[in-house]
Design an enzyme around this catalytic site. Structure first.
Site, PDB file in Angstrom:
ATOM      1  CB  ILE A  98      -0.965  -0.012   1.198  1.00 11.86           C
ATOM      2  CG1 ILE A  98      -1.984  -1.145   1.043  1.00 11.86           C
ATOM      3  CG2 ILE A  98      -1.671   1.337   1.337  1.00 11.86           C
ATOM      4  CD1 ILE A  98      -2.873  -1.359   2.251  1.00 11.86           C
TER       5      ILE A  98
ATOM      6  CG  ASP B 266       9.483  -0.554   5.485  1.00 10.17           C
ATOM      7  OD1 ASP B 266      10.053  -1.318   6.297  1.00 10.17           O
ATOM      8  OD2 ASP B 266       8.425  -0.843   4.912  1.00 10.17           O
TER       9      ASP B 266
ATOM     10  CB  ALA C 203      -1.969   2.099   9.389  1.00  8.24           C
ATOM     11  NE  ARG C 204      -5.484  -3.125  12.275  1.00 10.77           N
ATOM     12  CZ  ARG C 204      -5.847  -3.387  11.026  1.00 10.77           C
ATOM     13  NH1 ARG C 204      -6.032  -2.380  10.169  1.00 10.77           N
ATOM     14  NH2 ARG C 204      -6.017  -4.623  10.618  1.00 10.77           N
TER      15      ARG C 204
ATOM     16  CG  ASP D 207     -10.439   4.651   7.224  1.00 12.80           C
ATOM     17  OD1 ASP D 207     -11.623   5.013   7.067  1.00 12.80           O
ATOM     18  OD2 ASP D 207     -10.060   3.472   7.086  1.00 12.80           O
TER      19      ASP D 207
ATOM     20  CD  GLU E 269     -11.209   1.720  14.427  1.00  8.30           C
ATOM     21  OE1 GLU E 269     -11.579   0.598  14.038  1.00  8.30           O
ATOM     22  OE2 GLU E 269     -10.319   2.370  13.873  1.00  8.30           O
TER      23      GLU E 269
ATOM     24  CG  HIS F 267     -11.292   0.653  10.250  1.00  3.29           C
ATOM     25  ND1 HIS F 267     -10.745   0.167  11.421  1.00  3.29           N
ATOM     26  CD2 HIS F 267     -10.556   0.091   9.255  1.00  3.29           C
ATOM     27  CE1 HIS F 267      -9.752  -0.667  11.145  1.00  3.29           C
ATOM     28  NE2 HIS F 267      -9.619  -0.728   9.831  1.00  3.29           N
TER      29      HIS F 267
END
Length: 294
Positions: free
Chosen positions: A116, A135, A195-196, A220, A225, A244
């Site tokens: 992604i 990364d 992502a999270r 998002d 949640e 989400h």
């Protein structure tokens, strides 16, 4: 019913060691998505249960959603929409809307250069943005092939006008974006999280927004949640929320159903699934795949 299952398809439910330990017939888990943070993979491995996921699920969708949030925050779409609906069209003069900056020539910092993250980088370059990435697990050859300079996390935060998160939730990434790292971000930069939710310390994000250090955020995902109505981030007009659903599209879910079904069939045929997460289970004597029921 789960105690009779040989394969479980897992959505958002948490798969704990305690739960997995009482499923003697279970040979495999197939996570209906990319992340496996809700699955105790170590426990599954210890018990000889194979774990699979769908790592190429929703790559296009999440990358597109990333830019939907970037555009919404950068162009102030949500607050202006609200004003227009209140009949304030005539009052929206440029001095009230500015500052708005064009994206061409701005720098996007991509944290997490998996499938992604790389797709986001590709789309950003098409828009004329400069792209840098962080990364620590990306192989040098892969980094060179995608043409995105890799820098340290600190350097990315200092350089990027937009920071976009594309990492899995692990012990290393939990609250990766916190008071210290937010302070390193450029003044009037933007944060995007598809992502999270737990990757971002929301209390620290609120402080960064309160101080005016950040221009805004597109989220998002959230730490809790669904969020409580009292979530302090809701008071900021320069924060755009979605529920989400970055992964959603007709095509993505058709692909997901097919890949889940194929991997379930592989496990039931005593074959290792094509997207095996815990590869170390393959050589363990307790691996249940192929074992005859007692």
């Amino acid at each position: 019913m789960a105690r009779f299952a040989e394969v479980l398809v897992v959505g958002s439910a948490t798969m704990t060691r305690e739960f997995l330990s009482v499923l003697p017939r279970l040979k495999g888990l197939v996570r209906g998505g990319i992340g496996v943070d809700a699955v105790d993979v170590a426990a599954a491995t210890d018990l000889g249960i194979v774990v699979a996921n769908v790592p190429d699920f929703c790559t296009d969708e999440v990358a597109e959603h990333t830019f939907a949030l970037i555009f919404a925050v950068a162009r102030k779409i949500t607050p202006i929409d609200r004003r227009v609906r209140r009949g304030q069209w005539q009052g929206l003069v440029p001095t009230q809307i500015l500052p708005i900056y064009r994206l061409r020539g701005r720098t996007l910092g991509v944290i997490g250069m998996g499938k992604i993250g790389r797709m986001v980088a590709q789309k950003a370059r098409a828009l004329g943005m400069n792209v840098i990435g962080f990364d620590p697990y990306l192989l040098p050859g892969v980094a060179a092939a995608i043409g995105v300079p890799l820098v340290s996390l600190e350097e990315l935060l200092r350089q990027a006008d937009v920071v976009s998160l594309h990492v899995p939730l692990t012990s290393e990434t939990r609250h990766l974006i916190n008071a210290r790292t937010l302070a390193l971000m450029k003044s009037q930069s933007m944060l995007i999280n598809v992502a999270r939710g737990q990757i971002v310390d929301e209390a620290a994000l609120q402080m960064a927004l309160d101080s005016g250090h950040l221009a805004g955020a597109g989220l998002d995902v959230l730490e809790q949640e669904p969020p409580a109505a009292s979530n302090g981030l809701f008071r900021f007009e320069n924060v755009v929320f979605t529920s989400h659903y970055a992964s959603c599209s007709v095509e993505a879910y058709a692909d997901l159903r097919r890949q889940i079904s194929e991997q379930v069939a592989e496990i039931l045929r005593a074959e290792f699934p094509r997207n095996l997460v815990n590869r170390e289970v393959m050589n363990l004597p307790q691996c249940r795949l192929g074992q005859k029921e007692k």
